[in-house]
Design a protein around this motif. Structure first.
Motif, PDB file in Angstrom:
ATOM      1  N   VAL A 188     -62.144 -28.519  33.685  1.00 28.70           N
ATOM      2  CA  VAL A 188     -61.004 -28.559  34.588  1.00 28.70           C
ATOM      3  C   VAL A 188     -60.250 -27.246  34.380  1.00 28.70           C
ATOM      4  N   ALA A 189     -60.159 -26.451  35.434  1.00 33.52           N
ATOM      5  CA  ALA A 189     -59.537 -25.130  35.354  1.00 33.52           C
ATOM      6  C   ALA A 189     -58.515 -24.990  36.469  1.00 33.52           C
ATOM      7  N   THR A 190     -57.317 -24.558  36.126  1.00 32.53           N
ATOM      8  CA  THR A 190     -56.263 -24.375  37.113  1.00 32.53           C
ATOM      9  C   THR A 190     -55.700 -22.966  37.033  1.00 32.53           C
ATOM     10  N   SER A 191     -55.086 -22.528  38.119  1.00 33.57           N
ATOM     11  CA  SER A 191     -54.424 -21.221  38.144  1.00 33.57           C
ATOM     12  C   SER A 191     -53.194 -21.315  39.035  1.00 33.57           C
ATOM     13  N   LYS A 192     -52.068 -20.775  38.556  1.00 34.89           N
ATOM     14  CA  LYS A 192     -50.811 -20.821  39.289  1.00 34.89           C
ATOM     15  C   LYS A 192     -50.252 -19.416  39.479  1.00 34.89           C
ATOM     16  N   LEU A 193     -49.541 -19.226  40.598  1.00 37.18           N
ATOM     17  CA  LEU A 193     -48.853 -17.968  40.872  1.00 37.18           C
ATOM     18  C   LEU A 193     -47.425 -18.041  40.357  1.00 37.18           C
ATOM     19  N   CYS A 194     -46.910 -16.933  39.827  1.00 40.01           N
ATOM     20  CA  CYS A 194     -45.495 -16.853  39.498  1.00 40.01           C
ATOM     21  C   CYS A 194     -44.972 -15.496  39.965  1.00 40.01           C
ATOM     22  N   PHE A 195     -43.680 -15.434  40.261  1.00 37.75           N
ATOM     23  CA  PHE A 195     -43.080 -14.219  40.794  1.00 37.75           C
ATOM     24  C   PHE A 195     -42.410 -13.399  39.685  1.00 37.75           C
ATOM     25  N   SER A 196     -42.284 -12.087  39.935  1.00 38.93           N
ATOM     26  CA  SER A 196     -41.622 -11.187  38.997  1.00 38.93           C
ATOM     27  C   SER A 196     -40.826 -10.163  39.782  1.00 38.93           C
ATOM     28  N   ASP A 197     -40.163  -9.245  39.082  1.00 38.18           N
ATOM     29  CA  ASP A 197     -39.345  -8.226  39.742  1.00 38.18           C
ATOM     30  C   ASP A 197     -40.128  -6.953  40.050  1.00 38.18           C
ATOM     31  N   GLN A 198     -41.448  -7.060  40.074  1.00 39.56           N
ATOM     32  CA  GLN A 198     -42.304  -5.909  40.344  1.00 39.56           C
ATOM     33  C   GLN A 198     -42.782  -5.907  41.804  1.00 39.56           C
ATOM     34  N   PRO A 199     -43.278  -4.770  42.307  1.00 40.07           N
ATOM     35  CA  PRO A 199     -43.846  -4.757  43.657  1.00 40.07           C
ATOM     36  C   PRO A 199     -44.979  -5.766  43.766  1.00 40.07           C
ATOM     37  N   PRO A 200     -45.255  -6.267  44.978  1.00 32.50           N
ATOM     38  CA  PRO A 200     -46.343  -7.240  45.140  1.00 32.50           C
ATOM     39  C   PRO A 200     -47.660  -6.685  44.599  1.00 32.50           C
ATOM     40  N   GLN A 201     -48.298  -7.463  43.742  1.00 29.60           N
ATOM     41  CA  GLN A 201     -49.560  -7.014  43.155  1.00 29.60           C
ATOM     42  C   GLN A 201     -50.653  -6.951  44.216  1.00 29.60           C
ATOM     43  N   ASN A 202     -51.482  -5.941  44.103  1.00 30.18           N
ATOM     44  CA  ASN A 202     -52.599  -5.767  45.017  1.00 30.18           C
ATOM     45  C   ASN A 202     -53.868  -6.318  44.386  1.00 30.18           C
ATOM     46  N   VAL A 203     -54.876  -6.527  45.184  1.00 34.33           N
ATOM     47  CA  VAL A 203     -56.189  -6.775  44.601  1.00 34.33           C
ATOM     48  C   VAL A 203     -56.684  -5.457  44.007  1.00 34.33           C
ATOM     49  N   CYS A 204     -57.449  -5.551  42.944  1.00 35.69           N
ATOM     50  CA  CYS A 204     -58.030  -4.373  42.318  1.00 35.69           C
ATOM     51  C   CYS A 204     -59.456  -4.717  41.929  1.00 35.69           C
ATOM     52  N   ARG A 205     -60.335  -3.818  42.079  1.00 40.21           N
ATOM     53  CA  ARG A 205     -61.777  -3.980  41.858  1.00 40.21           C
ATOM     54  C   ARG A 205     -62.128  -5.204  40.993  1.00 40.21           C
ATOM     55  N   GLY A 206     -62.871  -6.132  41.588  1.00 40.75           N
ATOM     56  CA  GLY A 206     -63.249  -7.354  40.886  1.00 40.75           C
ATOM     57  C   GLY A 206     -62.074  -8.275  40.638  1.00 40.75           C
ATOM     58  N   PRO A 207     -61.179  -8.495  41.632  1.00 41.22           N
ATOM     59  CA  PRO A 207     -59.959  -9.280  41.391  1.00 41.22           C
ATOM     60  C   PRO A 207     -60.272 -10.723  41.010  1.00 41.22           C
ATOM     61  N   GLY A 208     -59.770 -11.124  39.852  1.00 42.56           N
ATOM     62  CA  GLY A 208     -59.997 -12.490  39.386  1.00 42.56           C
ATOM     63  C   GLY A 208     -61.276 -12.634  38.597  1.00 42.56           C
ATOM     64  N   ASP A 209     -62.327 -11.989  39.026  1.00 40.85           N
ATOM     65  CA  ASP A 209     -63.623 -12.119  38.355  1.00 40.85           C
ATOM     66  C   ASP A 209     -63.620 -11.473  36.978  1.00 40.85           C
ATOM     67  N   ILE A 210     -63.043 -10.274  36.877  1.00 41.56           N
ATOM     68  CA  ILE A 210     -63.052  -9.595  35.581  1.00 41.56           C
ATOM     69  C   ILE A 210     -62.166 -10.330  34.583  1.00 41.56           C
ATOM     70  N   GLN A 211     -61.016 -10.846  35.065  1.00 44.56           N
ATOM     71  CA  GLN A 211     -60.161 -11.620  34.156  1.00 44.56           C
ATOM     72  C   GLN A 211     -60.876 -12.889  33.697  1.00 44.56           C
ATOM     73  N   ALA A 212     -61.568 -13.546  34.616  1.00 46.11           N
ATOM     74  CA  ALA A 212     -62.305 -14.758  34.269  1.00 46.11           C
ATOM     75  C   ALA A 212     -63.377 -14.457  33.225  1.00 46.11           C
ATOM     76  N   ALA A 213     -64.015 -13.296  33.352  1.00 55.86           N
ATOM     77  CA  ALA A 213     -65.054 -12.912  32.393  1.00 55.86           C
ATOM     78  C   ALA A 213     -64.460 -12.718  31.000  1.00 55.86           C
ATOM     79  N   VAL A 214     -63.277 -12.078  30.931  1.00 55.34           N
ATOM     80  CA  VAL A 214     -62.613 -11.889  29.632  1.00 55.34           C
ATOM     81  C   VAL A 214     -62.232 -13.235  29.032  1.00 55.34           C
ATOM     82  N   TYR A 215     -61.696 -14.114  29.868  1.00 57.03           N
ATOM     83  CA  TYR A 215     -61.332 -15.453  29.393  1.00 57.03           C
ATOM     84  C   TYR A 215     -62.552 -16.176  28.815  1.00 57.03           C
TER      85      TYR A 215
END
Length: 632
Positions: A188-215
């Protein structure tokens, strides 16, 4: 919130002690990363007739910007033509934000009736475009004492900046990509968005996939520590097996062409992993302050081919002009399309066209109004297939022209024989494509054709890419310096459209991943939140000195899984294989700590910079009994 659920992970974890299972818990922080493309963003607006506008824009998504600019200017979509010839790199950073720059110059141009140009300097570009989303994940995993994972609970938080932007895409990707090439029966895997005071994050090469691989590799590493089974063996035993039942249980399709376990077994021998691991251990036993680490990882990367259109124009001299809805960002897309067009039109005569006779016009929303963004590594496939379909139409139209030319050639030869001409015995010269094109124009044939690849129904093409990588590093335990001695990559590009381009893509992708793993730290002012690392003095992208001293990349041969001409994507998947570098460095740090008597488990965050490495190596520098020589 996005969720992936399979089986009953919580029930297994909650009863782990009753079933003699080992449970491990941990938290992983994955930092953001800047795109750092070669060419900053650029916009040039030129007033057109009837209050229209031509906008030359560095964007991955001309048609999306066409809609935004039309809305900003208060005109119809057909009054704004977004033109993009090529980009000096993008990596996702030129997908959304160019709408802002385009709107600025578009409004100014419309108001004053003159051309207006905007070119961002590097520092401004880095401040505005944001980058890869920062993530924080925590996990709880239950495994057998053999190292076999039984259940996994995972929760992820993703910072999307001051607006959702494209954060939803990463949020969706992480839970689905988490399992990598491993078989996790209960998860069971979940993911949630949260906001910050930074500019809207963009997708960057391998968005989500590279983080999942590190996890996932962090989880594997923790299971190895908790069970006492070597991490390499834990990875091997948890991979999806190379047999029909295992592939079916993992819900893979024929289109996926699963090959990860096959590559693992072959490359483990070819790369001589066992002997090299023994050499690393021997080196570490003899050296106190220099340590080596080696790590081998599998990789899975899911892609989808988005809709794409193409216009192919044939000229009377046999030359060809192609306009397709994908953007050339340095990934060799036009070379691949030219190859496909040369082959497809060459079916008419049995000989492919000369590549030099095929040229490309800029992508523009006035020509391909239905095109979507170029990203996800599949722009080449979609553009190739759309162009191939357009060429098929042209070939069908020219078939009668060819038959007529063949008939005339036969009649001419018969006449020569009747007249006893000196050339009567000569064979009939083959009819060339240029002759057919000239004849087609003379016969008033329509010399243009369009092709389209859709992303729904029978043309839906979602598949997985597979790979294996092994990296060996050397660490200086006093300074934290790391040298990547060797990296080997085996990647299944199916039937590569162009092996030279695909290998080049893998090389660049791997280099960018090294930056994310070890050095590209995004620094913010703790008071104002302003970006500090907005240039090359503060931000450290991968340089020549940081890449492996030996880098070997091999494409799996003769595999025909995939969709477009049996090919697969190549621009992003190898990024996930850079986890081999991260965990090789971790292994070297663990060896140094163990020498100092500290065998506690530790988790690495990215980027694992020199500062972070030195913090982990603190026990080494403080240990009073460190009396081994510096070198053997």
């Amino acid at each position: 919130e996005m969720e992936k659920k399979q089986g009953d992970a919580m029930a297994i974890i909650s009863t782990a002690s009753d079933n003699d299972l080992v449970v491990a818990k941990g938290e992983v922080l994955i930092g953001d990363q800047k795109h750092f493309y070669m060419e900053p963003c650029f916009a040039y607006a030129i007033p057109d007739e009837e209050q229209g506008l031509k906008l030359i824009l560095t964007t991955q998504w001309p048609n999306g910007k066409n809609q935004v600019l039309s809305s900003v200017l208060g005109v119809g979509y057909n009054m704004v033509n977004i033109v993009t010839k090529r980009l000096g790199g993008a990596f996702g950073g030129k997908c959304q934000m160019p709408a802002m720059y385009g709107s600025l110059v578009g409004l100014a141009s419309k108001k004053y009736g003159v051309p207006v140009r905007l070119f961002l300097d590097r520092n401004t570009d880095m401040r505005l475009v944001a980058g890869r989303a920062q993530m924080f994940g925590n996990y709880e995993v239950a495994a057998e004492k053999s190292g076999k994972i039984r259940a996994l609970k995972f929760d992820n938080i993703l910072t999307c900046g001051s607006a959702v932007g494209l954060g939803w895409f990463c949020n969706m990707t992480v839970p689905n990509a988490l399992s990598s090439a491993y078989f996790l029966p209960d998860i069971v895997a979940t993911s949630k968005l949260c906001f910050s005071d930074q500019p809207p994050q963009n997708v960057c090469r391998g968005p989500g996939d590279i983080q999942a691989a590190v996890y996932m590799e962090s989880i594997i590493d923790h299971v190895a520590y908790a069970t006492g089974v070597p991490a390499h063996e834990v990875r091997r035993m948890n991979m999806i097996e190379q047999d029909e039942k295992a592939i079916e249980a993992a819900k893979l399709t024929e289109l996926d062409g699963y090959t990860a376990k096959k590559m693992w077994d072959e490359m483990e021998v070819k790369w001589d992993f066992k002997a090299r691991k023994e050499e690393v251990d021997a080196f570490n036993a003899k050296n106190a302050l220099r340590k080596k680490g080696i790590c081998m990882v599998p990789m899975r990367y899911s892609v989808n081919i988005w809709k794409r259109s193409a216009l192919v124009n044939l000229y009377p001299d046999g030359s060809v002009l192609v306009t397709h809805g994908a953007i050339d960002m340095g990934q060799g897309i036009n070379i691949k399309v030219a190859q496909v067009v040369a082959h497809a039109l060459g079916q008419l005569t049995g000989e492919p066209l000369d590549i030099d006779d095929i040229k490309f016009a800029a992508t523009q929303s006035h020509v391909t109004p239905a095109a979507t963004f170029t990203g996800g590594s599949t722009g080449s496939e979609g553009a190739c297939e759309a162009s191939r379909r357009a060429c098929e139409i042209l070939v069908q139209r020219m078939q009668p022209i060819l038959k007529d030319l063949e008939r005339k050639a036969n009649e001419s030869k018969m006449k020569e024989k009747e007249d006893n001409a000196a050339t009567a015995a000569d064979p009939i010269a083959p009819i060339t494509f240029k002759q057919i094109a000239a004849a087609a124009d003379g016969a008033n044939m329509h010399m243009s054709a369009t092709g389209h690849w859709a992303d729904a129904g029978e043309d839906k093409a979602t598949y997985n890419c597979w790979g294996v990588a092994c990296s060996e590093v050397e660490l200086d335990a006093l300074t934290g310096e790391v040298v990547i001695l060797r990296s080997d990559l085996a990647y299944d590009a199916a039937k590569s459209l162009n092996p030279a381009i695909d290998i080049g893509q893998a090389e660049g992708c791997f280099a960018m991943g090294i930056g994310m793993m070890l050095q590209e730290e995004v620094l913010l002012d703790s008071t104002s939140g302003e970006l500090i690392s907005n240039g090359t003095w503060e931000y450290k992208p991968t340089l020549a000195i940081n890449i492996p001293r030996v880098l070997n990349i091999e494409l799996l041969k003769n595999n025909k899984a995939g969709r477009v001409l049996s090919s697969k994507a190549s621009g992003e998947p190898p990024l996930c294989m850079t986890t081999s570098v991260l965990f090789a460095v971790k292994a070297a740090i663990a060896a140094a700590r163990a020498d100092a008597g500290n065998t506690d488990f530790f988790i690495v965050s990215t980027p694992l910079t020199v500062t972070k490495r030195l913090a982990l190596l603190e026990p080494v520098r403080k240990h009073p009994k460190l009396t081994k020589p510096l070198a053997a």
